[in-house]
Design a protein around this motif. Structure first.
Motif, mmCIF file in Angstrom:
data_model
loop_
_atom_site.group_PDB
_atom_site.id
_atom_site.type_symbol
_atom_site.label_atom_id
_atom_site.label_comp_id
_atom_site.label_asym_id
_atom_site.label_seq_id
_atom_site.Cartn_x
_atom_site.Cartn_y
_atom_site.Cartn_z
ATOM 1 N N PRO A 155 -32.954 10.694 -65.481
ATOM 2 C CA PRO A 155 -33.263 9.671 -64.489
ATOM 3 C C PRO A 155 -32.073 8.754 -64.200
ATOM 4 O O PRO A 155 -31.267 8.464 -65.079
ATOM 5 C CB PRO A 155 -34.405 8.887 -65.154
ATOM 6 C CG PRO A 155 -34.201 9.089 -66.616
ATOM 7 C CD PRO A 155 -33.607 10.460 -66.779
ATOM 8 N N ASP B 3 -34.618 16.174 -68.422
ATOM 9 C CA ASP B 3 -34.747 15.005 -67.553
ATOM 10 C C ASP B 3 -33.489 14.150 -67.544
ATOM 11 O O ASP B 3 -32.884 13.905 -68.591
ATOM 12 C CB ASP B 3 -35.943 14.159 -68.011
ATOM 13 C CG ASP B 3 -37.242 14.930 -67.975
ATOM 14 O OD1 ASP B 3 -37.854 15.107 -69.042
ATOM 15 O OD2 ASP B 3 -37.614 15.381 -66.876
ATOM 16 N N ARG C 149 -35.975 10.099 -60.177
ATOM 17 C CA ARG C 149 -36.261 11.066 -61.227
ATOM 18 C C ARG C 149 -35.633 12.422 -60.911
ATOM 19 O O ARG C 149 -35.514 12.828 -59.741
ATOM 20 C CB ARG C 149 -37.767 11.207 -61.378
ATOM 21 C CG ARG C 149 -38.455 9.887 -61.754
ATOM 22 C CD ARG C 149 -39.931 10.076 -62.039
ATOM 23 N NE ARG C 149 -40.678 10.566 -60.905
ATOM 24 C CZ ARG C 149 -41.098 9.807 -59.893
ATOM 25 N NH1 ARG C 149 -40.822 8.532 -59.863
ATOM 26 N NH2 ARG C 149 -41.807 10.342 -58.917
ATOM 27 N N THR D 73 -36.068 3.697 -60.115
ATOM 28 C CA THR D 73 -35.627 4.852 -60.891
ATOM 29 C C THR D 73 -35.838 6.115 -60.085
ATOM 30 O O THR D 73 -36.960 6.374 -59.618
ATOM 31 C CB THR D 73 -36.369 4.945 -62.232
ATOM 32 O OG1 THR D 73 -36.028 3.811 -63.043
ATOM 33 C CG2 THR D 73 -35.964 6.216 -62.975
#
Lengths: 113, 112
Positions: B75, B73, B22, B20
């Motif tokens: 991701p 956010d 970020r 992942t």
């Protein structure tokens, strides 16, 4: 055919020269046009942002848009070694949730001291 | 300093592994994007999100997934990495869909 075409270069000019960078595009729906500068191993940074046809000037940089020819240009006057970077054109159809920014592949520019 | 933060800055990943990437922004921008940049191919859009809770597919979405649980956010997940996903990944955001985008510094990913 790509929606946005940009000559990859490299383009090498002496310090102080006027630089001309160009892009062509195929989609007449594009209304907003951007130029980004990207230094090696860095993220692109926004240089100029223009709407529709016409000119926009910011210091040594001038952006031109000719929608009738589907052709945009970035001129750099009094070029400096610090202008050496990759320049990417970008464009989109306007302010809407469905509009995505499409980028050219970038032109690598080198200014020789 | 306001802007976009990406992590990690670089990563070497074994093929088949999950990863992942970020991305966090503190500009309260509604729209966020993930691009990959490859030599000769320029910036290609992977996925985008015009507002929290919504996502959309870009030009090259296969092998990638995203989520947008909140405004800040975004991701990007590679479920099972393959060598063709070796690239530099850039996250970007804009005030709203279609306006000028601001970029993070990138994540250099190598899949071996």
């Amino acid at each position: 055919q790509k929606e946005v075409e940009q000559d990859p270069g490299p383009l090498s000019v002496p310090e102080g020269a006027i630089v001309s960078l160009n892009c062509t595009y195929s989609n007449s729906a594009f209304q907003y046009f951007m130029w980004y500068r990207q230094y090696s191993r860095k993220g692109p940074e926004l240089l100029m942002y223009t709407y529709s046809s016409g000119n926009k000037e910011d210091g040594r940089f001038t952006a031109q848009v000719d929608k009738s020819s589907k052709y945009i240009s970035l001129f750099i006057r009094d070029s400096q070694p610090s202008d050496s970077a990759t320049y990417l054109c970008a464009m989109n159809k306007g302010y809407s949730s469905a509009s995505k920014i499409i980028f050219g592949s970038g032109t690598r520019l080198s200014i020789r001291p | 300093i306001a802007g976009i933060t990406q992590a990690p800055t670089s990563q070497i990943l074994a093929a088949g592994r999950r990863m992942t990437l970020r991305c966090t922004q503190d500009m309260r921008h509604n729209a966020m994007y993930w691009y990959r940049q490859d030599l000769g191919l320029g910036l290609r859009l992977i996925h985008y999100s015009n507002t929290a809770g919504t996502t959309g597919k870009g030009e090259v979405p296969d092998g990638y997934s995203v989520s947008r649980a909140n405004t800040d956010d975004f991701p990007l997940t590679l479920a099972s990495a393959v060598p063709s996903q070796t690239s530099v990944y850039f996250c970007a955001s804009s005030k709203q869909g279609g306006t000028e985008a601001f970029f993070g510094q990138g994540t250099r990913l190598t899949v071996v």
